[in-house]
Scaffold this motif. Structure first.
Motif, short mmCIF file in Angstrom:
data_model
loop_
_atom_site.label_atom_id
_atom_site.label_comp_id
_atom_site.label_asym_id
_atom_site.label_seq_id
_atom_site.Cartn_x
_atom_site.Cartn_y
_atom_site.Cartn_z
N HIS A 168 6.77 -10.14 -19.07
CA HIS A 168 7.55 -11.16 -20.02
C HIS A 168 8.69 -11.69 -19.46
N GLN A 169 9.45 -11.01 -18.62
CA GLN A 169 10.60 -11.50 -17.96
C GLN A 169 10.12 -12.42 -16.58
N GLN A 170 9.07 -12.55 -16.52
CA GLN A 170 8.42 -13.29 -15.18
C GLN A 170 9.14 -12.67 -13.82
N LEU A 171 9.24 -11.28 -13.82
CA LEU A 171 9.86 -10.86 -12.53
C LEU A 171 8.74 -10.52 -11.73
N GLY A 172 7.55 -10.28 -12.02
CA GLY A 172 6.52 -10.07 -11.11
C GLY A 172 6.68 -8.51 -10.40
N GLY A 173 5.81 -8.16 -9.54
CA GLY A 173 6.01 -6.99 -8.75
C GLY A 173 4.62 -6.47 -8.07
N HIS A 174 4.62 -5.59 -7.28
CA HIS A 174 3.52 -5.06 -6.61
C HIS A 174 3.77 -3.40 -6.93
N VAL A 175 2.40 -3.11 -7.46
CA VAL A 175 2.19 -1.81 -7.93
C VAL A 175 1.26 -1.02 -7.10
N ILE A 176 1.99 0.01 -6.34
CA ILE A 176 1.08 0.82 -5.62
C ILE A 176 0.50 2.23 -6.34
N THR A 177 -0.65 2.54 -6.42
CA THR A 177 -1.21 3.67 -7.01
C THR A 177 -1.44 4.73 -5.93
N LEU A 178 -0.53 5.76 -5.81
CA LEU A 178 -0.31 6.53 -4.88
C LEU A 178 -1.30 7.92 -5.04
N ASN A 179 -2.02 7.98 -4.05
CA ASN A 179 -2.69 9.49 -4.08
C ASN A 179 -2.65 9.98 -2.69
N ALA A 180 -3.23 11.36 -2.67
CA ALA A 180 -3.18 11.96 -1.42
C ALA A 180 -3.76 11.30 -0.12
N GLU A 181 -4.78 10.73 -0.27
CA GLU A 181 -5.51 9.95 1.00
C GLU A 181 -4.40 8.96 1.25
N MET A 182 -4.06 8.20 0.61
CA MET A 182 -2.94 7.01 0.93
C MET A 182 -1.93 7.56 1.49
N THR A 183 -1.41 8.70 0.89
CA THR A 183 -0.14 9.14 1.59
C THR A 183 -0.53 9.77 3.05
N MET A 184 -1.57 10.32 3.33
CA MET A 184 -1.86 10.73 4.72
C MET A 184 -1.97 9.53 5.52
N GLN A 185 -2.77 8.43 5.11
CA GLN A 185 -2.85 7.13 5.88
C GLN A 185 -1.56 6.68 6.16
N ALA A 186 -0.51 6.63 5.23
CA ALA A 186 0.69 6.21 5.74
C ALA A 186 1.60 7.04 6.86
N GLU A 187 1.10 8.22 6.88
CA GLU A 187 1.69 8.84 8.10
C GLU A 187 1.37 8.10 9.40
N LYS A 188 0.11 7.59 9.43
CA LYS A 188 -0.27 7.28 10.66
C LYS A 188 -0.27 5.68 10.62
N ASN A 189 -0.03 5.03 9.49
CA ASN A 189 0.04 3.50 9.50
C ASN A 189 1.66 3.31 9.09
N ALA A 190 2.25 2.81 10.04
CA ALA A 190 3.62 2.30 9.66
C ALA A 190 4.05 1.24 8.84
N LYS A 191 2.98 0.34 8.80
CA LYS A 191 3.01 -0.85 7.96
C LYS A 191 2.95 -0.54 6.62
N LEU A 192 1.61 0.16 6.28
CA LEU A 192 1.20 0.84 5.03
C LEU A 192 2.66 1.53 4.35
N ALA A 193 3.24 2.47 5.17
CA ALA A 193 4.25 3.04 4.66
C ALA A 193 5.46 2.28 4.38
N GLU A 194 5.61 1.26 5.17
CA GLU A 194 6.76 0.38 4.75
C GLU A 194 6.40 -0.54 3.59
N ILE A 195 5.07 -0.96 3.16
CA ILE A 195 4.80 -1.59 1.96
C ILE A 195 5.04 -0.83 0.85
N ILE A 196 4.66 0.61 0.89
CA ILE A 196 5.03 1.63 -0.42
C ILE A 196 6.48 1.72 -0.41
#
Length: 250
Positions: free
Chosen positions: A34-62
């Motif tokens: 309603h405020q037209q602010l937008g946003g990026h939503v991350i749905t964090l789970n264990a698999e993504m968390t472990m991927q982020a340990e090896k993927n610096a770009k993914l970690a930065e995005i989260i």
């Protein structure tokens, strides 16, 4: 802006990644819309968390995401170990709540479905159009694009400016794609929905309630997609790190 401040205040760390602890995730997103602010939503789970340990770009995005929700049971159990009694917020249910809300509005908030195999996004949108006849569908596009088709999609998004963009490309591809392209529709809510498009399209089924309620949805997914077994090895790795972290200072 107040909602954004609240979200950052209520953040907590899951193995170095942020999680936002809110009582009402759909309410936060609806306020953003309603405020037209937008946003990026991350749905964090264990698999993504472990991927982020090896993927610096993914970690930065989260780290930079506007809203990170506890999608996986592993993340919820981790938070419980840290004294944070939170409920799991599956990304598919959050997206469905937004779609139901958008389908009830007198002023359209168009939705775009992107991802999956050919025809999956279109079938998912068709299902939602039948369920919510007033839902405004901005468009659909499958996830197997040539360079030319990708450029056409960019132009379509720029012209349509949908309010909600659901991206089902799998982790981490959907997160990387959203981060790279969200400037095309800065007022939109962007959510990586993984296999939700397949479930809505009817090509796959979601785990029965008993599995979901007993933190075994991962087992049902493995039954449906046995080729995922290598990726599922992230679950015991995450559990071990979660237990170790519980013996370190909070």
């Amino acid at each position: 802006m107040q909602e954004q401040i609240i979200t950052k205040t209520l953040s907590f760390s899951v193995l170095g990644l942020p999680i936002h602890l809110l009582d009402n995730y759909p309410g936060w997103l609806i306020a953003q819309l309603h405020q037209q602010l937008g946003g990026h939503v991350i749905t964090l789970n264990a698999e993504m968390t472990m991927q982020a340990e090896k993927n610096a770009k993914l970690a930065e995005i989260i780290q930079q995401a506007d809203l990170v929700i506890p999608d996986g049971s592993g993340v919820v159990l981790y938070l419980w170990l840290k004294g944070k009694k939170v409920r799991r917020c599956p990304g598919i249910e959050l997206a469905e709540t937004l779609l139901l809300y958008a389908g009830q509005l007198s002023k359209p908030m168009p939705v775009f479905f992107f991802g999956g195999a050919p025809e999956v996004a279109a079938k998912a949108a068709e299902m939602w159009q039948q369920r919510c006849p007033k839902l405004a569908i901005a468009g659909t596009q499958h996830g197997y694009l040539s360079t030319e088709e990708e450029l056409t999609l960019h132009q379509t998004l720029k012209e349509q400016q949908p309010a909600v963009i659901l991206v089902g490309l799998g982790v981490p591809r959907q997160e990387l794609w959203i981060a790279e392209n969200r400037h095309l529709c800065p007022k939109a809510i962007w959510i990586g929905v993984g296999g939700s498009l397949d479930i809505w399209a009817g090509t796959k089924s979601r785990a029965p309630a008993w599995f979901r309620e007993n933190h075994l949805e991962w087992l049902y997914r493995l039954y449906q997609e046995p080729w995922r077994w290598r990726r599922m090895l992230a679950l015991p790795q995450f559990a071990w790190k979660a237990l170790l972290s519980n013996f370190s200072p909070k």
